[in-house]
Enzyme design. Structure first.
Site, PDB file in Angstrom:
ATOM      1  N   SER A 143     -11.290   0.264   1.749  1.00  0.00           N
ATOM      2  CA  SER A 143     -10.752  -0.183   3.038  1.00  0.00           C
ATOM      3  C   SER A 143     -10.218   1.012   3.820  1.00  0.00           C
ATOM      4  O   SER A 143      -9.501   1.852   3.271  1.00  0.00           O
ATOM      5  CB  SER A 143      -9.625  -1.195   2.816  1.00  0.00           C
ATOM      6  OG  SER A 143     -10.118  -2.357   2.188  1.00  0.00           O
ATOM      7  N   GLU A 172      -5.405   3.482   5.699  1.00  0.00           N
ATOM      8  CA  GLU A 172      -5.237   3.325   4.259  1.00  0.00           C
ATOM      9  C   GLU A 172      -5.867   4.510   3.539  1.00  0.00           C
ATOM     10  O   GLU A 172      -5.395   4.943   2.495  1.00  0.00           O
ATOM     11  CB  GLU A 172      -5.873   2.012   3.778  1.00  0.00           C
ATOM     12  CG  GLU A 172      -5.622   1.729   2.322  1.00  0.00           C
ATOM     13  CD  GLU A 172      -5.956   0.303   1.933  1.00  0.00           C
ATOM     14  OE1 GLU A 172      -6.405   0.103   0.785  1.00  0.00           O
ATOM     15  OE2 GLU A 172      -5.766  -0.612   2.760  1.00  0.00           O
ATOM     16  N   ARG A 185       0.810  -1.222   0.000  1.00  0.00           N
ATOM     17  CA  ARG A 185       0.000   0.000   0.000  1.00  0.00           C
ATOM     18  C   ARG A 185       0.847   1.277   0.000  1.00  0.00           C
ATOM     19  O   ARG A 185       0.455   2.298   0.569  1.00  0.00           O
ATOM     20  CB  ARG A 185      -0.963   0.015   1.201  1.00  0.00           C
ATOM     21  CG  ARG A 185      -2.028  -1.057   1.156  1.00  0.00           C
ATOM     22  CD  ARG A 185      -3.012  -0.804   0.024  1.00  0.00           C
ATOM     23  NE  ARG A 185      -4.114  -1.762   0.059  1.00  0.00           N
ATOM     24  CZ  ARG A 185      -4.166  -2.898  -0.616  1.00  0.00           C
ATOM     25  NH1 ARG A 185      -3.155  -3.242  -1.400  1.00  0.00           N
ATOM     26  NH2 ARG A 185      -5.209  -3.694  -0.534  1.00  0.00           N
TER      27      ARG A 185
END
Length: 317
Positions: free
Chosen positions: A216, A298, A167
């Protein structure tokens, strides 16, 4: 703010950003710049006073804009940056092209980039965050990207330049991605289409796709995305540690952790950015108290906070 350079694109002062994000919250940007094309963007950045901050914004799918707005020139790429073309097994996509559109176009040409089909947002954000799903990541298919630097120069970025991690990437500060090149394995178009439909069906079954979310909320502490396979270990997935801390369905004001998937932060209708961020921070606190795990956001949060409004209702045990 300092006078801004002339442009062939569109410059809008004090532009409210809430309608440009999937969560539908946030204040105004000092300026919103929508460049006409890459040359327009390069000329603008090259002439812009270096002291003026810029913030590249995609389609707002993974973003909380705080209620006080953004003290910067927000750059949002549009039609001049959403082209998709196929050259053999390579797919060249503009940074504003939607991930889902790229996956579909690639599949029609017999190129397997199916992992992009259920990832919300656009290609620029996918590269920046090394987006992934079902065990595949941008890094697995990435060839190179083109960006415009803060000084207005065109720059080619390789995998070595971006140093992809879970990520994250090492995109240089101030760079605005404008195009990326991917390579996928060959596949039968009908089989690829069927696989994407199965992915969509599974997503709709397990995620709150009808609600206002930003995908998310927290990264998985395991350090990898769900694989979609039956043997996928759920122990250190964000949703599991949130559940274990008793935060599924928790609410502050108009913000809620989805009862359907507890790693999705939902605007139930009247949430402020403050509600959403406060609930996210409360989740992080409760998870740490319960398991000692520090969840990382995130969702990107940008802009200035306002003082907390009075009277926000909380439903947290």
């Amino acid at each position: 703010m300092t006078d801004l350079p002339d442009t062939r694109g569109r410059l809008t002062p004090n532009r409210l950003l809430s309608d440009l994000t999937w969560l539908r919250v946030g204040g105004a940007a000092d300026w919103l710049f929508q460049p006409a094309d890459a040359e327009d963007l390069a000329a603008f950045l090259g002439q812009l006073d270096p002291s003026v901050p810029v913030f590249p914004m995609g389609v707002g799918s993974n973003l909380i804009v705080r209620d006080g707005g953004v003290r910067a020139v927000v750059i949002r790429l549009g039609r001049g940056f959403n082209g998709i073309r196929i050259e053999g097994q390579r797919v060249i996509a503009g940074a504003a092209a939607l991930d889902a559109h790229v996956a579909r176009r690639a599949a029609e040409a017999g190129v397997d980039l199916t992992f992009l089909r259920t990832i919300p947002g656009s290609i620029g954000g996918a590269v920046r965050m090394n987006a992934g799903c079902y065990g595949a990541y941008v890094a697995d298919h990435f060839v190179e990207a083109t960006a415009i630097t803060r000084q207005g120069a065109r720059l080619t970025l390789t995998p070595e330049d971006l140093r992809f991690g879970y990520r994250q990437s090492a995109l240089p500060d101030g760079c605005v991605l404008i195009e990326a090149v991917f390579e996928g394995a060959p596949g039968d178009p009908e089989e690829l289409a069927a696989r994407m439909q199965r992915q969509l069906d599974k997503r709709d079954e397990t995620q709150p796709t009808k609600d206002r979310t930003a995908g998310s909320t927290f990264r998985n502490p395991a350090g990898f995305s769900s694989t979609g396979q039956p043997d996928d270990d759920q122990t250190l997935k964000a949703w599991k540690v949130i559940d274990d801390a008793g935060m599924r369905g928790a609410r502050i004001g108009g913000a809620q952790m989805s009862p359907k998937h507890s790693n999705f932060l939902v605007n139930t209708g009247d949430a402020t950015a403050h509600d959403l961020e406060s609930l996210g921070e409360e989740v992080r606190k409760r998870v740490f108290q319960h398991s000692g795990i520090a969840l990382d956001w995130e969702i990107m949060r940008v802009g200035e906070k306002l003082d907390a409004p009075a009277g926000g209702q909380s439903d947290i045990g």
